[in-house]
Design an enzyme around this catalytic site. Structure first.
Site, short mmCIF file in Angstrom:
data_model
loop_
_atom_site.label_atom_id
_atom_site.label_comp_id
_atom_site.label_asym_id
_atom_site.label_seq_id
_atom_site.Cartn_x
_atom_site.Cartn_y
_atom_site.Cartn_z
N LYS A 116 7.74 -1.06 5.95
CA LYS A 116 7.20 -0.72 4.63
C LYS A 116 5.69 -0.92 4.60
O LYS A 116 4.96 -0.15 3.97
CB LYS A 116 7.88 -1.56 3.56
CG LYS A 116 9.33 -1.20 3.28
CD LYS A 116 9.87 -2.00 2.10
CE LYS A 116 11.30 -1.60 1.74
NZ LYS A 116 12.26 -2.03 2.76
N GLU A 200 4.26 -6.22 -4.11
CA GLU A 200 3.88 -5.09 -4.94
C GLU A 200 3.88 -5.50 -6.41
O GLU A 200 4.74 -6.29 -6.83
CB GLU A 200 4.89 -3.93 -4.81
CG GLU A 200 4.85 -3.20 -3.50
CD GLU A 200 5.87 -2.07 -3.48
OE1 GLU A 200 6.70 -1.99 -4.42
OE2 GLU A 200 5.85 -1.28 -2.54
N ARG A 292 16.51 9.02 7.65
CA ARG A 292 17.91 9.30 7.97
C ARG A 292 18.52 10.08 6.82
O ARG A 292 17.87 10.33 5.80
CB ARG A 292 18.68 7.99 8.15
CG ARG A 292 18.53 7.05 6.96
CD ARG A 292 19.40 5.83 7.04
NE ARG A 292 19.04 4.81 6.09
CZ ARG A 292 19.34 4.81 4.81
NH1 ARG A 292 20.02 5.82 4.29
NH2 ARG A 292 18.97 3.82 4.01
#
Length: 662
Positions: A116, A200, A292
């Protein structure tokens, strides 16, 4: 196109991939663990190979073993499904080195988006909007605490690797940060083998909207519209739909362009998903990319009329994308929910056991079922407890929601507990019906969606008893006894007076006795002080119709000699079990002197010791089971006498972990 494909997965997604391969005439090769020797994906595949023990680390995560099977079986390509090795760079690279096609993105793309932190840095360089925060390399706890203060509260801690809600915590103030960080790091280490996190700013009341992207080896990248996944519990998606009820054409176009830009930034090939956090204002921020196929891909397929697994196969074989961006046209509305073996009223405790009964709605143009088990199969403790995905489609959202309610009402699972009742309440809740749910709503208002100890009304009890009476009479009528004998009647006939029958029903350990007089659909019923005259009762097409005290009602209902499943006028589900009349023995009350393991699992944290004085509700241990952490709490205030588990130890279900002094 490939002639032989190995599916390196299990359960629902393995069955899903096998179906497309077989439609295209591709020979399918399954792999299976010891726990899955009789699983449906093994039975559906053209051939299947054992790869090790029941735990994922001993089987489905053994890339070297799977590659060896691929070579021996002559597989030209490997489809990883989702989870397990689907985003494992080392496995993708090993496939390439072995001359076997990995049906997924390039290893470099997985690397770029697998972290990430790295993904956010890359998106920042390509002008994709980001939430303010920290995604650097310095992972010292003190430094992370400094960055948390600089970012501001509330904030989100996220595992830098992986996804699926693992290693994520919301922190509301500075004093909560240290404990939340330790918990997130511990969960991240267990799930991904990596303790790194990112921070975040937490967007209040956000929506979660993702875009399906697809790229090929010829430089083409397009998006296949959005899916809204804002109905979440603990970061796990509960309901997914397309199109999003929140987006207008302008926002959709802007987000689609950003999604394609994000995919092009990593030279993406195959199916992927760009996930965005969307503020109430409509401002959107890149969250992560899943490299995916997603669990919720069927809703995209239903509205576009496409098979995304077929697209994956064709792209991996070197073909260009079948359609251009301007050729993507959506129709209608699709919604997906997942049926799980779990108990929502016990904090969604995962379940396991044999599926004694598994009734699902019939597939149709409006209803799709993607499952990996059938009636008689066992939900094991070793894997995700999903039973099936239920996907519905109709012309608009209102009609699709009604299709969902009808499809859920047709579901029945006996064996492990399930989340069907929870999903039924979700599908009727105003915040879902009105399309205004945000990602935190379920966690803030979970009690609104739980069945809990909702007691049946007298009307519900009388309807259930009526169905049981009709079922008993039908069973006697079809028995081999002399039909003219008074003893062959099911009306409790006695010489000189009308007989009384007692219908005994149990629901969540509560027993209900209903007295009945009458026969053939005409009864006088009594429960406690309430009574009801039933006239003209008939069972037909999974429903009961009758006049109850003069009021004509039709009740959605199924019954057999063991149970009655009933939905009231509000859609509330009641699953009654038939009991033997006059033979009831109440359960002993549970003792409060011990804490037992609710299921097999590994102890990851011991937070107390013998001699400690604790209050009711204090966390004593944390165990990991079925890919989630469970906090085991004190049942009462008292002094701990003994702790019978150590950190890292695997314990069996019902093992006594903590004893309290008397």
């Amino acid at each position: 196109m490939f002639e032989r494909v190995l599916i390196a997965n299990r359960g629902e997604i393995a069955c899903r991939v096998i179906r497309t391969c077989q439609r295209l005439g591709i020979h399918t090769i399954a792999v299976y663990s010891e726990a899955d020797a009789d699983a449906q994906h093994v039975r559906l595949a053209d051939e299947a190979w054992p790869i090790g023990g029941p735990r994922p680390a001993d089987s489905y995560l053994r890339g070297d073993t799977i590659l060896e099977v691929a070579k021996k079986s002559g597989a030209q390509a490997i489809h990883p499904g989702y989870g397990f090795l689907s985003e494992n760079t080392g496995f993708a690279r090993a496939c390439s080195e072995a001359g076997i096609v990995f049906i997924g993105p390039k290893p470099e793309s997985i690397d770029a988006m697998g972290s990430k932190a790295a993904a956010k840095a890359l998106m920042e360089n390509h002008a994709v909007p980001l939430v303010p925060g920290y995604h650097g390399d310095n992972q010292e706890n003190a430094y992370l605490a400094e960055q948390a203060r600089a970012t501001g509260f509330p904030l989100m801690i996220k595992a830098a690797s992986g996804g699926g809600g693992k290693g994520m915590r919301i922190v509301r103030n500075e004093k909560e940060f240290a404990d939340a960080l330790a918990s997130a790091q511990r969960e991240a280490a267990s799930a991904f083998g990596d303790t790194r996190v990112i921070l975040e700013r937490y967007v209040e009341h956000p929506r979660h909207i993702e875009f399906q992207v697809f790229g090929d080896t010829h430089g083409n990248v397009i998006h296949l519209n959005e899916r809204e996944c804002s109905a979440q519990r603990r970061y796990q998606k509960v309901l997914e739909e397309t199109p999003s009820p929140f987006l207008d054409a302008t926002r959709r176009a802007a987000m689609g362009e950003a999604a394609v830009a994000a995919a092009k930034a990593v030279d993406y090939v195959g199916a992927g998903t760009i996930e965005f956090i969307v503020a109430a204002s409509g401002e959107f921020f890149f969250m992560e990319m899943n490299t995916r196929l997603q669990v919720e891909h069927p809703v995209t397929e239903m509205t576009l009329g496409l098979d995304l697994v077929e697209w994956q196969l064709r792209v991996a074989a070197g073909h260009p994308l079948p359609l251009r961006q301007e050729q993507i046209h959506a129709h209608g509305h699709a919604i997906e929910v997942r049926l799980y073996a779990e108990d929502p009223d016990q904090n969604f405790l995962p379940g396991s056991g044999k599926l004694q009964t598994l009734r699902l709605p019939s597939p149709s143009p409006h209803v799709r079922l993607d499952g990996g088990v059938i009636e008689g199969d066992t939900v094991t403790i070793f894997y995700d407890p999903m039973i099936a995905k239920l996907i519905v489609f109709d012309n608009d959202r209102t009609q699709a929601l009604q299709r969902l309610r009808e499809a859920l009402a047709a579901c029945e699972i006996i064996g492990p507990k399930s989340n069907i009742g929870f999903l039924e309440r979700l599908a009727r809740h105003p915040v879902v019906v009105e399309g205004r749910i945000d990602t935190g709503y379920l966690d803030r208002h979970l009690e609104e969606f739980l069945v809990g100890d909702i007691a049946p009304t007298d009307t519900v009890l009388f309807a259930a008893a009526t169905a049981a009476l009709l079922q008993d009479e039908a069973d006697v009528a079809t028995s081999p006894a002399d039909p003219h004998s008074p003893w062959a009647r099911a009306d409790a006939w006695r010489i000189g007076h009308a007989g009384k029958r007692v219908i005994a029903l149990t629901l969540r350990d509560q027993r209900y006795d209903i007295e009945a007089h009458g026969q053939d659909g005409n009864y006088l019923l009594r429960h406690g002080d309430a009574s009801c005259e039933v006239r003209g009762a008939r069972l037909h097409d999974d429903s009961l119709s009758a006049r109850f005290n003069g009021e004509s009602l039709r009740v959605l209902l199924r019954t057999d000699k063991h149970r009655v499943l009933l939905h009231d006028a509000s859609g509330q589900r009641y699953s009654f079990t038939r009991a033997i009349a006059f033979a009831w023995a109440a359960k002993d009350a549970a003792g409060g002197n011990q804490v037992i393991a609710p299921m097999p699992g590994r102890i990851v944290l011991v937070k107390s010791k013998p001699g400690d004085s604790v209050e009711q509700g204090d966390e004593l241990l944390v165990m990991e089971a079925m890919k989630m952490e469970l906090a085991l709490k004190a049942p009462r205030a008292g002094i701990i006498e003994s702790i019978n588990a150590t950190q890292g130890e695997f314990v069996e279900a019902d093992a006594v972990l903590v004893r309290f002094a008397d």
